[in-house]
Motif scaffolding. Structure first.
Motif, short mmCIF file in Angstrom:
data_model
loop_
_atom_site.label_atom_id
_atom_site.label_comp_id
_atom_site.label_asym_id
_atom_site.label_seq_id
_atom_site.Cartn_x
_atom_site.Cartn_y
_atom_site.Cartn_z
N GLN A 1 0.81 -1.21 0.00
CA GLN A 1 0.00 0.00 0.00
C GLN A 1 0.85 1.27 0.00
OE1 GLN A 1 -2.55 1.09 3.50
NE2 GLN A 1 -4.23 0.84 2.05
N LEU A 2 1.77 1.38 0.94
CA LEU A 2 2.60 2.58 1.01
C LEU A 2 3.63 2.63 -0.11
CD1 LEU A 2 3.06 3.03 4.86
CD2 LEU A 2 2.23 4.76 3.25
N SER A 3 4.15 1.50 -0.51
CA SER A 3 5.11 1.48 -1.62
C SER A 3 4.46 1.98 -2.90
CB SER A 3 5.66 0.07 -1.82
OG SER A 3 6.43 -0.34 -0.71
N SER A 4 3.25 1.50 -3.17
CA SER A 4 2.55 1.92 -4.39
C SER A 4 2.13 3.38 -4.29
CB SER A 4 1.33 1.04 -4.63
OG SER A 4 0.37 1.17 -3.58
N LEU A 5 1.82 3.85 -3.08
CA LEU A 5 1.45 5.26 -2.91
C LEU A 5 2.64 6.16 -3.26
CD1 LEU A 5 -0.46 7.50 -2.06
CD2 LEU A 5 0.19 7.07 0.33
N ARG A 6 3.84 5.79 -2.82
CA ARG A 6 5.03 6.59 -3.15
C ARG A 6 5.26 6.63 -4.66
NH1 ARG A 6 6.68 4.20 1.72
NH2 ARG A 6 7.69 2.43 0.71
N THR A 7 5.08 5.49 -5.31
CA THR A 7 5.24 5.45 -6.76
C THR A 7 4.20 6.33 -7.45
OG1 THR A 7 6.14 3.20 -6.66
CG2 THR A 7 5.26 3.94 -8.78
N PHE A 8 2.96 6.23 -7.00
CA PHE A 8 1.87 7.03 -7.57
C PHE A 8 2.16 8.52 -7.42
CE2 PHE A 8 -2.15 9.30 -6.67
CZ PHE A 8 -2.77 9.16 -7.90
N LEU A 9 2.58 8.93 -6.24
CA LEU A 9 2.87 10.34 -5.99
C LEU A 9 4.05 10.82 -6.82
CD1 LEU A 9 2.31 10.40 -2.13
CD2 LEU A 9 0.89 11.55 -3.84
N SER A 10 5.04 9.97 -7.00
CA SER A 10 6.22 10.36 -7.79
C SER A 10 5.88 10.55 -9.26
CB SER A 10 7.32 9.30 -7.64
OG SER A 10 7.00 8.11 -8.34
N GLN A 11 4.78 9.95 -9.71
CA GLN A 11 4.37 10.07 -11.10
C GLN A 11 3.57 11.34 -11.38
OE1 GLN A 11 2.20 6.38 -11.35
NE2 GLN A 11 3.99 5.18 -11.97
N HIS A 12 3.23 12.08 -10.33
CA HIS A 12 2.39 13.27 -10.50
C HIS A 12 2.98 14.47 -9.76
CE1 HIS A 12 -0.63 10.83 -12.49
NE2 HIS A 12 -0.56 9.96 -11.50
N ILE A 13 4.28 14.63 -9.90
CA ILE A 13 4.96 15.77 -9.29
C ILE A 13 4.45 17.10 -9.87
CG2 ILE A 13 7.18 16.94 -9.02
CD1 ILE A 13 6.88 14.49 -7.23
N GLU A 14 4.27 17.14 -11.20
CA GLU A 14 3.85 18.38 -11.85
C GLU A 14 2.52 18.88 -11.31
OE1 GLU A 14 2.69 20.09 -16.29
OE2 GLU A 14 3.69 18.16 -16.10
N LEU A 15 1.57 17.98 -11.11
CA LEU A 15 0.27 18.40 -10.59
C LEU A 15 0.37 18.86 -9.15
CD1 LEU A 15 -2.35 15.86 -12.02
CD2 LEU A 15 -2.17 18.30 -12.48
N GLN A 16 1.28 18.26 -8.38
CA GLN A 16 1.47 18.71 -7.00
C GLN A 16 2.05 20.12 -6.97
OE1 GLN A 16 2.96 15.41 -4.25
NE2 GLN A 16 3.06 14.38 -6.23
N VAL A 17 2.92 20.43 -7.90
CA VAL A 17 3.46 21.79 -8.01
C VAL A 17 2.33 22.77 -8.34
CG1 VAL A 17 5.00 23.31 -9.29
CG2 VAL A 17 5.76 21.01 -8.67
N LYS A 18 1.48 22.42 -9.29
CA LYS A 18 0.35 23.27 -9.64
C LYS A 18 -0.56 23.49 -8.44
CE LYS A 18 0.14 22.05 -14.56
NZ LYS A 18 -0.71 21.49 -15.64
N PHE A 19 -0.77 22.44 -7.67
CA PHE A 19 -1.61 22.51 -6.48
C PHE A 19 -1.05 23.52 -5.48
CE2 PHE A 19 -2.81 20.78 -2.24
CZ PHE A 19 -4.19 20.81 -2.36
N ILE A 20 0.26 23.50 -5.30
CA ILE A 20 0.91 24.44 -4.38
C ILE A 20 0.81 25.86 -4.89
CG2 ILE A 20 3.16 25.10 -3.43
CD1 ILE A 20 3.81 22.04 -3.38
#
Length: 262
Positions: free
Chosen positions: A122-141
């Motif tokens: 669960q946590l391993s896949s969550l880290r992978t998922f989050l690493s694939q959407h860095i650009e959207l996290q930047v936009k969110f900030i």
């Protein structure tokens, strides 16, 4: 509204009345640099730090900006943003993993459980998922800062408005200044919530802007110095010991004057 523009090095800012939106335009290169800066500040740009749970805290911190996700219906004083990030992902066409889409509260009820399960699927896949959407996290900030600035101005007294607007004008005169504000608002919030107070004093972007000196030559240094004073006051007023964090916080805010944006 966040928009990527095509001219390298172009950074436009527009500060208007509170009834209008505040807009930040970054090149794709600059937005990427921002993401890497925040990832470095929050998690040393390491994949494993995309999911963390600090000692003496009641919640995990997840993603590029260490967004809080509470494990209970009763929320603490700090702003919970991870559910908002997930909603932002979906709004931008990202399909969430099924367990994440169906889970309203953080599924780990303690820090001990979190790290016992740290290397499980669960946590391993969550880290992978989050690493694939860095650009959207930047936009969110970035959207968070765009939304925050009009509210900071609107919540200020007439005298404070003049001070805040002047400091915002000077900070947004350079991309380095904007990056500093973006990182700080992600780091310690807007400073608007009455819940985020110790003995009546906040520690967010609003407090840093109001605490900046009237005159200064180096805006980044003045911003960092003000942030140091605000965070030191927070530690002194904290109901439980926070002193161990202060050294790292100071290094972070004084590091703003070393930022170079191409």
């Amino acid at each position: 509204m966040f928009r990527i523009v095509s001219f390298i090095g172009l950074l436009l800012f527009s500060l208007t009345a509170v009834s209008h939106s505040y807009s930040i335009d970054l090149t794709e290169k600059q937005a990427d640099a921002l993401g890497q800066l925040i990832w470095k500040n929050e998690g040393q740009q390491k994949l494993q730090h995309l999911t963390s749970w600090n000692r003496d805290e009641d919640f995990p911190s997840l993603g590029l900006g260490h967004f809080i996700w509470y494990p209970t219906e009763q929320k603490g004083p700090f702003k919970e943003q991870f559910p908002e990030l997930l909603a932002f992902f979906e709004k931008n066409g990202v399909t969430l993993p099924q367990w994440l889409a169906e889970t309203k509260l953080a599924p780990w009820k303690s820090r001990e459980q979190f790290y016992q399960e740290f290397d499980q699927q669960q946590l391993s896949s969550l880290r992978t998922f989050l690493s694939q959407h860095i650009e959207l996290q930047v936009k969110f900030i970035i959207l968070r800062l765009e939304a925050a600035i009009p509210h900071i101005i609107h919540s200020s007294t007439t005298a404070q408005k003049k001070i805040v607007k002047e400091h915002i004008k000077r900070m947004t005169a350079t991309p380095e200044g904007v990056f500093s504000m973006l990182d700080y608002v992600n780091f310690k919030g807007e400073g608007l919530s009455k819940k985020e107070r110790y003995q009546g004093h906040g520690w967010g972007l609003k407090q840093v802007l109001l605490n900046m000196p009237v005159e200064y030559d180096n805006a980044l240094y003045a911003f960092g110095m003000s942030a140091d004073e605000v965070l030191t006051r927070r530690v002194k007023n904290a109901p439980k010991k926070e002193f161990r964090w202060l050294k790292g916080w100071r290094a972070r805010v004084y590091g703003y004057q070393k930022i170079v944006v191409q």
